[in-house]
Design an enzyme around this catalytic site. Structure first.
Site, short mmCIF file in Angstrom:
data_model
loop_
_atom_site.label_atom_id
_atom_site.label_comp_id
_atom_site.label_asym_id
_atom_site.label_seq_id
_atom_site.Cartn_x
_atom_site.Cartn_y
_atom_site.Cartn_z
N PHE B 241 0.81 -1.23 0.00
CA PHE B 241 0.00 0.00 0.00
C PHE B 241 0.84 1.27 0.00
O PHE B 241 0.35 2.34 0.36
CB PHE B 241 -0.97 0.00 1.19
CG PHE B 241 -1.78 -1.26 1.30
CD1 PHE B 241 -2.77 -1.53 0.36
CD2 PHE B 241 -1.54 -2.18 2.31
CE1 PHE B 241 -3.51 -2.69 0.44
CE2 PHE B 241 -2.27 -3.36 2.38
CZ PHE B 241 -3.25 -3.61 1.45
N ALA B 511 1.75 -3.87 -13.50
CA ALA B 511 1.17 -4.55 -14.67
C ALA B 511 1.63 -3.87 -15.95
O ALA B 511 2.02 -4.53 -16.92
CB ALA B 511 -0.35 -4.55 -14.57
N ASN B 632 -6.87 -9.87 -15.19
CA ASN B 632 -7.44 -11.03 -14.51
C ASN B 632 -8.70 -10.55 -13.81
O ASN B 632 -8.64 -9.72 -12.89
CB ASN B 632 -6.44 -11.62 -13.51
CG ASN B 632 -7.01 -12.83 -12.77
OD1 ASN B 632 -8.14 -12.81 -12.29
ND2 ASN B 632 -6.22 -13.88 -12.67
N LYS B 702 -3.83 -0.07 -17.51
CA LYS B 702 -3.59 1.22 -16.87
C LYS B 702 -3.18 1.10 -15.41
O LYS B 702 -2.75 2.08 -14.81
CB LYS B 702 -4.83 2.09 -16.98
CG LYS B 702 -5.08 2.63 -18.39
CD LYS B 702 -6.28 3.56 -18.43
CE LYS B 702 -6.42 4.22 -19.80
NZ LYS B 702 -7.64 5.03 -19.89
N GLY B 705 -4.35 -0.73 -8.88
CA GLY B 705 -4.12 -0.86 -7.45
C GLY B 705 -4.66 0.30 -6.64
O GLY B 705 -4.98 0.15 -5.47
N GLU B 706 -4.73 1.46 -7.25
CA GLU B 706 -5.05 2.65 -6.45
C GLU B 706 -6.35 3.32 -6.80
O GLU B 706 -6.94 4.01 -5.96
CB GLU B 706 -3.87 3.63 -6.54
CG GLU B 706 -2.66 3.03 -5.84
CD GLU B 706 -1.35 3.72 -6.15
OE1 GLU B 706 -0.98 4.62 -5.40
OE2 GLU B 706 -0.69 3.33 -7.13
#
Lengths: 286, 740
Positions: B241, B511, B632, B702, B705-706
């Site tokens: 994080f 990614a 995924n 793109k 995660g955030e």
């Protein structure tokens, strides 16, 4: 982290003897609070007396009421059919706190004797805490205290008792039966805990006559902590306002308790009961 | 294998994790290891007057008590400038100064963890304490304008048009101050490190890090070693994080101690010690002004943000960034100041800048929508930015309109009455709110290698890290599809600096960066094998055109005559090589000059509020995101949901509470620092729009995660307003703010 001795007596009398032999011993049941406090260095008992082998695990009917052993787990009590049907407020209050893992370990006796979660009490690197070091002052009084008492506090201490269950037991007008070196006695639940007043380090009336609770001869073992009177339970419901849900405070369990709330004795009266005790938990953290 | 990318493949690492066989940093079985425990400061500002260690040194099995009095002095950390980025300035017992609460001031090493903890409690410290500086509002005038703002290095101020003129011509104006609190990192796995000196000049570190190569470089520079002498290993992480992006003091301390005691040293940061030495999200104060015409056209938009940095380093919680580019606004200005405080270094936390910035902007947008009596979605669509108004460039792709539509339909937004406090069930007030999500698309240089071994096995390597996000899984999918085998045949390795170099897993870029490298390496290997086959006179494909050769099911064959083919092993064994390798050096091109690259999204929340008591719960939430190609479906859904849930946490629960007299975090544990548990979270739905974006990077992703946390707290806060009619502008929205 300090060395301590450990003993695991099989009878209540053996436990009391062990208690009297070593000054400042602590009884340990589930240990959910005591072990934390020991790790933090708040409690430093030279001896732990493990009472889990004592025969105090029964929930039984008595004189139309209910008698609950000190070592009954919070989970067992909350899920017991007699408690769920006759004293739903007690079941709801227990399930409103902690997590399933903690409730599995925590005992009914230990729940009464758990200590405040006041930040300044819990961390000995804070110099001021009259509860931890009598006479040192109260860091919370002018510190970060939005989770502290709004009623029942004193200039010496503004901490709240962390138990939800105790609020229910006070409302039910339960009775605590204890056994100490001087014999057995009963304490009305509402008289069990003390307001902080001038001596916030004295949290219960297990000792009487001004004897410091740390005195080696003043210890009591909670033997059969709760005697619940007949017919008291059905008109109370658990009622609790807090920042967050915690385990069963949200979701399905919560919905049930909230709807039950509406058919209870009325929230104002319940609230008064809550706040009348030790500046108890409103608003409270989860 | 085609069409693997995007499939909801189960986590490659799922089984080892749920069976407890995944080895996390602290768990590596290093022979002869000893245990270190940090002693941390109980003041926020001042000096150590004395530190008494005799009793600790004599305690059972203690090998070392290190303080500033006896620590080895490290020239590389003694000239730390005051503008060091997070994690560069470390506090490793070089002097007696205390800059923040919980600063490391000592280290105790013993044969067992228990002995080390016990001895650490025996260290007696006397301080010369000075008043802590932690309040922001009263010290705004002490703030300064940093040179750069945020992770992308954007300027710290921006201006286009004339905001004052825009406000004057507006029919409605909103000018308010918004606050977000200090938040402290609490991943399930706290920081942990094992330092092993293999020789006097060679160091191996098992570290819970999001950036093994960054850690390698930092440690090497501190100990004046060539980077090649340092190996960092990090196969599994229990969450990152942003916390584990920089290399913090404890990593250096572990290596210092290991050198002193000449044994491998294990050091775990305790939960209370997470509050300070390993990064936190700064509180922000955002003064926002919006002007709008009565038809909804924004005439002015301004955000002046103040946030904290430490006394020794610099970090900007760049909350102004979304204000610059999210809506068409010809008069726009932003500024960013930072104030030095007695806190551990403020640093990266999931969507640093965007998470806080979208709270203030999107609540202000909601306020303006009410002022205009416009639907909040319609107001946003009215000011939809067709191109990036900040950088004046076209978007590489933008599907935000579709996100509003899909999420809104799924949520049932069209049934929403505009009026606040208009939905009720008994004693429960119900509110619906929404907000926009945005996060930039980043990419860094990354490398990967793909090997076909003589035994026919296919292995793919890239340094990288898996924070628990699914990196193992998506890389396996990418490699399998790009090379042409099933995922089961792929052996993907990461988390070791002996593997090809990759960037930090931060900024949602893994990614895009390493995924592209893995794709290119796998394709390169495939092409290499095909070339081998068509140029090998003994191959059944000899002389065929490259287009005519297919690679499938562990063999190569002619498309025009599938019987003419051979296995990988047959091809390689004739070559006499142990393996055939494809590599990729993948880096960004000039796309950044031509395009503005962002992921977007829309979030809708329903809250239920007790009318008397102000208790809030989020009963359901729908988010729809457009983030390029989704690699995924299962891990992506988890990522989006995780972000949304953290947004709920930010909206309702989280706050690192500081006692301003002492400058200390009072709620430094998970009992008192509230994060949601499962029972707090209602129904969460994450949807996405499939985007094909050829401009951003080869893999077309793109980063996800955030973006899920951006806008989420605003959607909840806006729903609370809709439920109650009460506007809360300082997070978290606790019950006292609603009933008082």
């Amino acid at each position: 982290m300090r060395p301590f001795t450990y003993t695991c007596p099989k009878t209540v009398d053996d436990a009391l003897r062990a208690y009297m032999q070593t000054s400042e011993s602590k009884f340990i049941g589930g240990g959910t609070n005591l072990l934390d406090l020991m790790k933090m260095g708040v409690e430093r008992p030279p001896q732990l007396i493990d009472i889990n082998k004592l025969p105090l695990t029964a929930i039984e009917e008595r004189n139309g009421g209910l008698r609950i052993g000190a070592l009954v787990s919070n989970t067992a009590a909350a899920n017991h059919p007699l408690i769920r049907t006759r004293y739903p407020v007690l079941s709801q209050a227990i399930l409103g706190g902690a997590s399933p893992q903690l409730r599995n370990m925590a005992t009914m006796g230990g729940n009464l004797l758990q200590r405040t979660r006041c930040y300044y009490f819990y961390d000995p690197s804070y110099a001021e805490c009259n509860k931890r070091v009598p006479g040192s002052g109260c860091a919370a009084l002018h510190g970060y205290n939005r989770i502290h008492a709004i009623l029942g506090q004193s200039e010496q201490c503004i901490a709240v008792h962390p138990s939800d269950m105790c609020v229910a037991l006070a409302a039910l007008d339960g009775e605590v039966q204890v056994k100490g070196p001087k014999g057995e006695r009963s304490i009305r639940f509402a008289d069990f805990h003390r307001l902080p007043g001038e001596t916030p380090q004295v949290e219960t009336n297990l000792t009487s006559g001004g004897i410091n609770y740390l005195d080696r001869f003043a210890g009591y073992l909670l033997r059969t902590p709760f005697l619940l009177p007949e017919g008291a339970g059905s008109s109370f419901v658990c009622f609790r306002a807090r920042f967050r849900g915690g385990d069963s405070g949200r979701g399905r369990g919560r919905k049930d308790s909230r709807s039950a709330n509406r058919i209870g004795r009325g929230r104002n009266e319940t609230l008064a009961r809550h706040t009348g005790r030790e500046g108890s938990c409103w608003p409270e953290t989860g | 294998m085609n069409n693997l990318i995007g499939q909801p493949l189960d986590r490659i690492d799922g089984r080892v994790k749920v069976t407890g066989r995944a080895v996390y940093a602290y768990e590596h079985d290093v022979p002869n290891a000893v245990y270190a425990v940090m002693v941390t400061s109980s003041i926020a500002n001042g000096r150590i007057a004395s530190i008494e260690t005799h009793e600790a040194e004599r305690a059972r099995s203690v090998l070392l008590v290190m303080t500033h009095q006896n620590s080895p002095k490290l020239p590389a950390v003694q000239d730390q400038s005051e503008t060091s980025p997070p994690g560069r300035a470390v506090q490793v017992l070089q002097d007696d100064r205390v800059y923040y609460p919980n600063q490391p001031i000592g280290l105790v090493v013993a044969e067992t963890f228990v002995d080390a903890v016990a001895a650490a409690q025996l260290v007696q410290v006397q301080y010369q304490a000075r008043p802590p500086q932690v309040d922001l509002e009263s010290r705004l005038s002490q703030g300064y304008t940093p040179k750069k703002s945020g992770g992308g290095g954007a300027p710290s101020t921006s201006k286009r048009g004339d905001v004052e003129a825009g406000l004057k011509e507006a029919d409605q104006r909103i000018e308010q101050v918004y606050w977000t609190p200090f938040q402290v990192h609490n991943p399930m796995e706290p920081h942990a490190t094992i330092a092993v000196w293999d020789t006097a000049q060679h160091l191996t570190i098992y570290d819970a890090t999001q950036g093994i190569f960054g850690a390698r470089g930092r440690v090497a520079s501190v100990f004046a070693l060539p980077p090649s002498n340092v190996r960092v290993i990090s196969p599994y992480l229990g969450g990152g994080f942003g916390s584990k992006g920089p290399t913090w003091s404890h990593v250096i301390l572990a290596a210092m101690a290991a050198k002193q005691v000449n044994r491998p040293v294990k050091l775990a940061v305790t939960r209370p010690q997470m509050f300070g030495p390993v990064g936190l999200r700064s509180q922000t104060r955002q003064a926002i002004a919006i002007g709008a015409k009565s038809d909804g056209t924004i005439t002015a938009l301004r955000n002046d943000t103040a946030s904290h940095t430490s006394m020794f380093g610099e970090f900007v919680e760049a909350a102004t960034l979304p204000t610059r580019m999210l809506y068409q606004s010809s008069n726009n200005s932003t500024s960013q100041v930072i104030v030095r405080s007695n806190i551990g270094q403020s640093s990266y936390m999931r969507a640093p800048g965007e998470a806080t910035g979208t709270f203030a902007l999107e609540v202000a947008m909601d306020e303006m929508a009410y002022a205009l009596k416009m639907d909040p979605v319609a107001f946003r669509l009215k000011n939809y930015a067709e191109t990036d108004p900040d950088e004046n460039k076209p978007w590489s792709s933008k599907s935000l309109r579709e996100c509003y539509r899909q999420a809104g339909e799924r949520f049932g937004w069209s049934r929403r009455p505009l009026e606040a406090r208009s939905m009720r069930e008994g004693n429960t007030l119900i509110g619906w709110g929404m907000a926009t999500s945005v996060y930039p698309t980043r990419r860094s240089e990354s490398h990967a290698s793909a090997r076909l071994n003589a035994d026919g096995t296919f292995s793919v390597d890239a340094g990288s890290q898996d924070l628990g996000t699914g990196t193992y899984t998506i890389m396996t999918q990418i490699a399998a599809e790009s090379f042409g085998v099933s995922p089961r045949q792929v052996r993907f390795r990461l988390g070791d600096t002996i593997l090809p170099e990759t960037p930090v897993s931060g900024g949602s870029q893994t990614a895009a960066s390493t995924g592209s490298a893995v794709q290119l390496a796998s394709q390169a290997l495939r092409e290499k094998l095909i070339q081998m086959a068509i140029t090998d006179a003994q191959s059944p494909m000899s002389g065929a055109s490259a287009q005519d050769v297919a690679l499938e099911g562990g063999r190569l064959y002619r498309r025009s005559d599938p019987a003419k083919g051979e296995t990988f092993q047959q091809l390689i064994s004739r070559s006499g090589q142990a393996y055939v390798e494809g590599t990729a050096d993948s880096k960004p091109g000039s796309e950044k000059e031509s395009y503005s690259m962002y992921a977007f999204g829309a979030q809708f929340a329903e809250v239920r509020v007790d009318a008397d008591l102000g208790e809030v719960s989020v009963s359901r939430m729908v988010g729809c995101f457009a983030a390029g190609k989704i690699l995924n479906a299962k891990t992506a859904r988890s990522q989006f949901m995780g972000g949304m849930i953290w947004g709920i946490s930010m909206a309702l629960y989280e706050e690192a509470a500081v006692d301003k007299r002492l400058g200390r975090w009072v709620n430094n544990n998970l009992a008192e620092y509230h994060v949601p548990v499962n029972a707090d979270i209602g129904q969460i739905e994450a949807l996405w729009v499939d985007e094909v974006d050829h401009h951003i990077n080869p893999i077309g992703a793109k980063g996800i995660g955030e973006i899920g946390i951006t806008g989420a707290s605003a959607a909840v806060a806006n729903a609370v307003f809709h439920a109650t009619g009460k506007r809360v502008r300082d997070l978290p929205v606790t019950l006292d703010k609603l009933i008082i």
